[in-house]
Motif scaffolding. Structure first.
Motif, PDB file in Angstrom:
ATOM      1  N   SER A 152     133.947 -10.992  75.412  1.00  0.00           N
ATOM      2  CA  SER A 152     133.701 -11.771  74.202  1.00  0.00           C
ATOM      3  C   SER A 152     133.024 -13.081  74.566  1.00  0.00           C
ATOM      4  O   SER A 152     133.429 -13.747  75.522  1.00  0.00           O
ATOM      5  N   THR A 196     128.593 -15.225  67.785  1.00  0.00           N
ATOM      6  CA  THR A 196     129.827 -14.637  68.291  1.00  0.00           C
ATOM      7  C   THR A 196     129.576 -13.164  68.557  1.00  0.00           C
ATOM      8  O   THR A 196     129.042 -12.454  67.687  1.00  0.00           O
ATOM      9  N   LYS A 253     132.049  -4.735  68.607  1.00  0.00           N
ATOM     10  CA  LYS A 253     133.127  -4.969  67.642  1.00  0.00           C
ATOM     11  C   LYS A 253     132.790  -6.128  66.704  1.00  0.00           C
ATOM     12  O   LYS A 253     133.182  -6.126  65.534  1.00  0.00           O
ATOM     13  N   THR A 254     132.099  -7.139  67.212  1.00  0.00           N
ATOM     14  CA  THR A 254     131.661  -8.285  66.405  1.00  0.00           C
ATOM     15  C   THR A 254     130.269  -8.682  66.861  1.00  0.00           C
ATOM     16  O   THR A 254     130.008  -8.748  68.074  1.00  0.00           O
ATOM     17  N   TRP A 255     129.382  -8.964  65.904  1.00  0.00           N
ATOM     18  CA  TRP A 255     127.992  -9.286  66.247  1.00  0.00           C
ATOM     19  C   TRP A 255     127.446 -10.183  65.134  1.00  0.00           C
ATOM     20  O   TRP A 255     126.939  -9.717  64.127  1.00  0.00           O
ATOM     21  N   LYS A 256     127.591 -11.501  65.301  1.00  0.00           N
ATOM     22  CA  LYS A 256     127.191 -12.459  64.277  1.00  0.00           C
ATOM     23  C   LYS A 256     126.339 -13.565  64.909  1.00  0.00           C
ATOM     24  O   LYS A 256     126.792 -14.232  65.847  1.00  0.00           O
ATOM     25  N   GLU A 298     121.860 -10.328  58.556  1.00  0.00           N
ATOM     26  CA  GLU A 298     122.989  -9.402  58.670  1.00  0.00           C
ATOM     27  C   GLU A 298     122.526  -7.954  58.744  1.00  0.00           C
ATOM     28  O   GLU A 298     123.137  -7.142  59.441  1.00  0.00           O
ATOM     29  N   SER A 325     121.691  -7.163  62.294  1.00  0.00           N
ATOM     30  CA  SER A 325     122.914  -7.021  63.084  1.00  0.00           C
ATOM     31  C   SER A 325     123.557  -5.656  62.842  1.00  0.00           C
ATOM     32  O   SER A 325     124.002  -4.977  63.788  1.00  0.00           O
TER      33      SER A 325
END
Length: 347
Positions: A242, A249, A261-264, A270, A273
């Motif tokens: 992470s 993030t 799991k997270t892609w910002k 968006e 992403s």
């Protein structure tokens, strides 16, 4: 055609066999193991078997060898191969001490051969996407990063071979299981300034640690947390990387770090992403990592360039593990520059 030999016919050797078979300009011509029964399973289809490495290294048809033995044997076998004029692909960790790692690097340089360390996770599709974001500066100023390995290696795993769980041959959870994730952490975040660590043998009946928690400060000022354990019940839970920055993030995770799991990101719509996440979901594993390592090493030998994961690259992850172990033993923070100065004096 680059012709390979394999040293050590245990579990990991099968990945090397498959990787060599999948690379057009690579060919497996020999295998070596002191156990004739293990050797027999690999010495087939024109692949010559040896029970003595010195004999195998006399074979002029071998250009490179893959070292697939227990970790504590990597250094001496690598040096032996280098002195015979063979290029080396060595499994992780490349060694269990910095002294041995430096001996390996020196031997390869003196004998004009290349060395690649098997850190195949760098070639995972999600990790490659993360590296692109790092190179583009998409995170802005990075605050901190986490490297987490929450896996299960039960007592039966350690009991199946006498070297497992020992300090001399295995090295513990950071050295044997988490070192791939530490390689990724360093690849993304750069050099470490200082580390503090706590380690314990909580559940498994082994000599080395089964649980480790460390805090690091990188030379760029960012902080990091490293958590590694082989005591998770009842099976592997998570391997993740992470990264948290002022403008982005990202969390790469799952039981193995193959999924986004997270892609910002502030500068990425968006929809873009979501497209990236969906593309990774379609093929989270991509080309097998060992195949990528063999492909890269084959091309490096053919062109004379260094492999992507060279001996120096493999040493960086090893150095961080050594620093964590030393910090845990002494109860004091370890400065990486101080550790390296001491190493140079010993050298």
């Amino acid at each position: 055609m680059i012709r390979y030999g394999i040293v050590g016919c245990g579990h990991i050797a099968k990945k090397h066999v498959d990787a060599i078979a999948a690379v057009d300009d690579a060919q497996l011509v020999a295998v070596c193991d002191t156990n004739p029964e293990r050797l027999q399973a690999f010495a087939t289809d024109g692949v010559q078997g040896y029970t003595d490495l010195a004999d195998m290294l006399k074979n002029p048809d071998i250009d490179a060898v893959c070292i697939c033995t227990p970790s504590g044997l990597h250094a001496d076998l690598t040096i032996q191969a280098a002195e015979a004029g063979k290029h080396v692909v060595v499994e992780k960790p490349m060694a269990l001490t910095l002294e041995d790692a430096d001996r390996m690097i020196d031997a390869c340089e003196k004998n004009g051969v290349l060395m690649a360390v098997v850190h195949p996770n760098r070639f995972r599709p999600a990790i490659r996407e993360l590296r692109k974001k790092m190179d583009a500066g998409a995170f802005g100023k990075i605050g901190h990063a986490n490297a987490t390995v929450r896996w299960n290696r039960n007592q039966a795993y350690y009991d199946q071979a006498p070297w497992r769980g020992t300090k001399a041959m295995d090295g513990g959870v950071l050295m044997n299981q988490a070192i791939h994730n530490l390689d990724l952490l360093l690849w993304m975040m750069g050099e470490v300034d200082e580390v503090q660590s706590y380690q314990a043998t909580r559940i498994r009946n082994i000599e080395a640690e089964d649980t480790s928690v460390s805090v690091v400060r990188f030379k760029n000022g960012a902080l990091g947390v490293i958590e590694a354990a082989v005591t998770i019940y009842p099976r592997n839970l998570e391997e993740s990387l992470s990264i948290f920055g002022e403008k982005g993030t990202a969390v790469i995770g799952g039981p193995t770090a193959n999924w986004i799991k997270t892609w910002k990101f502030e500068d990425e719509p968006e929809e873009v992403s979501k497209e990236t996440i969906a593309r990774i979901e379609e093929d989270p594993f991509g080309i097998p990592g060992h195949q990528c390592i063999i492909q890269d090493m084959t091309e490096a030998i053919q062109t004379g360039r260094k492999p992507i994961v060279s001996g120096e690259e493999g040493r960086r992850a090893l150095s961080l593990v050594i620093a964590c172990q030393l910090a845990a033993e002494t109860g004091q923070p370890v400065k990486m520059d101080t550790l390296e100065r001491k190493q140079k004096k010993r050298g």
